[in-house]
Design an enzyme around this catalytic site. Structure first.
Site, PDB file in Angstrom:
ATOM      1  N   THR A  15      40.401  38.979  28.313  1.00 17.01           N
ATOM      2  CA  THR A  15      39.716  40.225  28.673  1.00 17.01           C
ATOM      3  C   THR A  15      40.681  41.406  28.707  1.00 17.01           C
ATOM      4  OG1 THR A  15      38.201  38.922  30.011  1.00 17.01           O
ATOM      5  CG2 THR A  15      38.232  41.284  30.404  1.00 17.01           C
ATOM      6  N   GLU A 128      51.683  48.123  37.429  1.00 17.75           N
ATOM      7  CA  GLU A 128      50.647  48.967  38.035  1.00 17.75           C
ATOM      8  C   GLU A 128      49.296  48.251  38.084  1.00 17.75           C
ATOM      9  OE1 GLU A 128      50.826  52.537  39.287  1.00 17.75           O
ATOM     10  OE2 GLU A 128      49.163  51.422  40.117  1.00 17.75           O
ATOM     11  N   VAL A 131      47.650  45.390  41.065  1.00 19.60           N
ATOM     12  CA  VAL A 131      46.911  45.717  42.290  1.00 19.60           C
ATOM     13  C   VAL A 131      45.984  46.886  42.000  1.00 19.60           C
ATOM     14  CG1 VAL A 131      47.047  46.440  44.701  1.00 19.60           C
ATOM     15  CG2 VAL A 131      48.854  45.016  43.737  1.00 19.60           C
ATOM     16  N   GLY A 186      28.229  37.846  36.555  1.00 15.72           N
ATOM     17  CA  GLY A 186      29.609  37.803  36.061  1.00 15.72           C
ATOM     18  C   GLY A 186      30.591  38.540  36.961  1.00 15.72           C
ATOM     19  N   GLU A 189      33.275  34.411  39.914  1.00 16.25           N
ATOM     20  CA  GLU A 189      33.482  33.247  39.074  1.00 16.25           C
ATOM     21  C   GLU A 189      32.694  32.056  39.598  1.00 16.25           C
ATOM     22  OE1 GLU A 189      37.452  32.653  37.789  1.00 16.25           O
ATOM     23  OE2 GLU A 189      38.012  34.712  38.268  1.00 16.25           O
ATOM     24  N   ASP A 200      42.986  36.203  46.577  1.00 19.23           N
ATOM     25  CA  ASP A 200      43.309  37.291  45.648  1.00 19.23           C
ATOM     26  C   ASP A 200      43.807  38.522  46.417  1.00 19.23           C
ATOM     27  OD1 ASP A 200      42.774  38.673  42.847  1.00 19.23           O
ATOM     28  OD2 ASP A 200      41.795  39.929  44.345  1.00 19.23           O
ATOM     29  N   LYS A 204      47.644  40.555  46.580  1.00 18.04           N
ATOM     30  CA  LYS A 204      47.771  42.008  46.376  1.00 18.04           C
ATOM     31  C   LYS A 204      48.408  42.696  47.583  1.00 18.04           C
ATOM     32  CE  LYS A 204      43.955  42.152  43.071  1.00 18.04           C
ATOM     33  NZ  LYS A 204      42.478  42.267  42.974  1.00 18.04           N
ATOM     34  N   GLY A 301      38.115  44.933  35.889  1.00 19.59           N
ATOM     35  CA  GLY A 301      37.373  45.317  34.688  1.00 19.59           C
ATOM     36  C   GLY A 301      38.318  45.502  33.533  1.00 19.59           C
TER      37      GLY A 301
END
Lengths: 408, 408
Positions: A15, A128, A131, A186, A189, A200, A204, A301
């Site tokens: 992606t 960059e 996070v 979507g 997951e 996650d 970060k 994204g």
């Protein structure tokens, strides 16, 4: 301005990798102008082939082709995961190639070491996109907030959980129901653990804390609690309190101690992060002279993340031969025991106030009652109390339905 | 790391100047570490003396003392106003000294020229504090959003007017009343024109637009409307519409045309800038691949502004002999005629709907009625209509009470 050709290799055509190619194609002219170089994708590393895709002619399956090509000056690592990314990135830096990555696991685990290698080689290791996706936060922390001592960083750092919490709040739905909807769309997951359990966000906030305090913060040391226990009833209480429930990754300096934690927080609607809804992320930073600033945008994204990666490529291209990253030493920052951190708690007990008040007062002293939302429950907010002390007292409450930390 | 002494001269010991001294003293150790130099204030230029203040021994009254001292490598200009700031700054840059400034009038008027001189001398002209006070926005625009073509920048850029509008909205008070309160509190000046007529926001959006589009945007070209005509009744309608009224500085690329404007806007409570209240500023940027990001913080004030100035000093210190600023050419960007910009308008007419609807439909076609807030008025929202066409039609409405642009 002399424009030279600058070759890059992209590791991973998933992606983010395909997003990087798309962004470089879409804004080619302005990007080359800002980079002062014509940026050319020479190779894309992927295990797969992409017949019919124009990228196919650049696909290689063997990393050594890229590593050993002296014409490649910048490597873009967008594979994710610690291995083989770590081995690939380390070799690239040791070979004198700058690296731009979106890989939070890699940066959280090996950031300090990789920054050190880049520094010793007078090249750059930039991250960059690791996070906050497209939100500029690493560079501002590094280069803009340099007059300040950072006192707090708190972020809504995971779009999936923020989407779930927002939808639970707006539509009065239960966690499981919304998770299923998010999976269908979507946004989450099939195996949602990394998001909903807070792992996650934990990686970060570890990266942000390391940058803010200039020392290695190990994510394994950060107390982490996800959102799976938040219910639609909790959301009703939050509304009655004119509050929101958000998953915060937070890191605070109190005197000379640093506390870090990932956990759901009930915050006032007046808090700058309360308006950060759906898949958006927000990162709030407090400095000792600056006061409060907040950064907001899409935390994930394809294109937003790729935009941040490509901005790093532009910066790396402008600084070939000059290390621009700041101080994040290998020295480990010993986080203070979270048990000592002081916090208010929202608590729900089964049974009405009369049944509970004596015990509650005995344990917590005076508390603030919360308006009744569900009959047969008693909800209240404690005063500030150390996490450890609360945990011990909580164990004496056999009828506790839930408890959420309170930020107001 | 070798620490060298780096001497700076501060022009002006007013609010921001004394803030710069305070920030450098407060965070001396961490600032020097990040700058890689020991930053020493060698001179402070002011017409006044400050007997008893430790700064007195550094006070000079003659700029040439600073200009002609080869040991001074960075000049901090925090006097404000175009002259003598412009003459001083130009001389400093020509003499090979980097300049950090908080002066929006100077940057809006002469930014392109001063950047050009700095570039030719391999030094830096930095102005993070000129827009948004302590909010990092100039550096992110320059260095973080480089993968994008900027499509829109919209900001709440003036804390005084935002304070006034927030208070009018929350407390239902009239403009004059709140202005007086703001003056009493020191949030508004005795002569509030620069704020309430939008002139301050206009200079700031000119700077942001010049950076975003890489060409000189003259602030004189930007249509500017202040908040003096906003009433408590308008605020009531906004609330009924679940909206806020904010003073926006905005600059948008539509096809290949750039429109810029300062004016009150009615925006949905869902807009990221709707939650920017009181003296806070917020700057929203939309990029063609990044999507939307927003930056939030204190847009003014002694220490936040000084924090941004000192961060520039750190950057200048790290880049002695290397120009780091980006492309903002002297070439003038011809803004498109605002008359062609399309917009929705909220309109209030005296007299009820029955008295007005025929004329309204004749002029604007179908409109959206707004819930009645005041008896004997009719309020509606038009469809999208060019500014010029609206102005012409508006002139046929003899009973118009107010009109506000609508952003939803």
């Amino acid at each position: 301005m002399v424009i030279n050709m600058l070759n890059i290799g992209v590791l991973g055509y998933g992606t983010v990798g395909s997003g990087v190619v798309e962004v470089l194609n879409t804004n080619q002219e302005s990007i080359n102008k800002k980079a002062g170089n014509e940026i050319n994708i020479k190779y894309v590393l992927d295990l797969r082939d992409f017949p019919g895709d124009p990228i196919q002619e650049k696909i290689v399956h063997d990393y050594d082709v890229i590593l050993n090509d002296p014409d490649v000056q910048i490597i873009v690592e967008v594979m994710g995961g610690v291995e083989p990314a770590y081995t690939f990135v380390k070799k690239a830096l040791q070979a004198g190639k700058s690296v731009c990555t979106s890989n939070k696991e890699l940066v959280a685990k090996h950031g300090a070491e990789l920054l050190e290698i880049a520094k010793s080689k007078h090249i750059n290791f930039l991250f960059e996109a690791s996070v906050g996706g497209g939100i500029p936060i690493i560079r501002p922390l590094n280069q803009s907030l340099t007059a300040d001592e950072i006192e707090e960083i708190t972020g809504i750092l995971n779009g999936t959980t923020n989407y779930i919490l927002t939808k639970m709040s707006k539509e009065g739905l239960a966690f499981d129901e919304v998770l299923k909807d998010a999976q269908d769309k979507g946004y989450a997951e099939r195996n949602p653990e990394a998001d909903v359990e807070g792992y996650d966000a934990c990686r970060k906030i570890a990266i942000l804390s390391s940058l803010a305090f200039g020392m290695q913060v190990d994510y394994e040391d950060i107390y982490t609690e996800g959102i799976t226990k938040i219910t639609d009833v909790d959301m009703k209480y939050a509304k009655a309190l004119n509050a929101s429930i958000k998953l915060f990754g937070t890191s605070k300096k109190v005197n000379d101690e640093v506390f870090a934690m990932v956990s759901p927080m009930m915050i006032s609607e007046e808090h700058p992060l309360a308006g950060v809804n759906d898949v958006f992320n927000g990162i709030f930073v407090s400095g000792n002279v600056l006061g409060d600033v907040m950064f907001y945008g899409r935390g994930a994204g394809k294109l937003p993340t790729a935009s941040a990666v490509v901005a790093d490529v532009v910066d790396a291209a402008k600084h070939l031969g000059t290390n621009i990253m700041t101080i994040w030493s290998n020295k480990k920052l010993e986080l203070s025991d979270i048990k000592k951190a002081k916090q208010k708690f929202f608590v729900r007990l089964s049974g009405d106030k009369n049944m509970n008040i004596a015990k509650v007062n005995e344990l917590f002293g005076a508390v603030t009652d919360v308006e009744e939302v569900i009959a047969g429950e008693y909800a209240f907010i404690t005063g500030e109390i150390a996490e450890g002390e609360f945990a011990q007292k909580q164990s004496e409450l056999t009828n506790m339905l839930n408890r959420i930390r309170v930020g107001f």
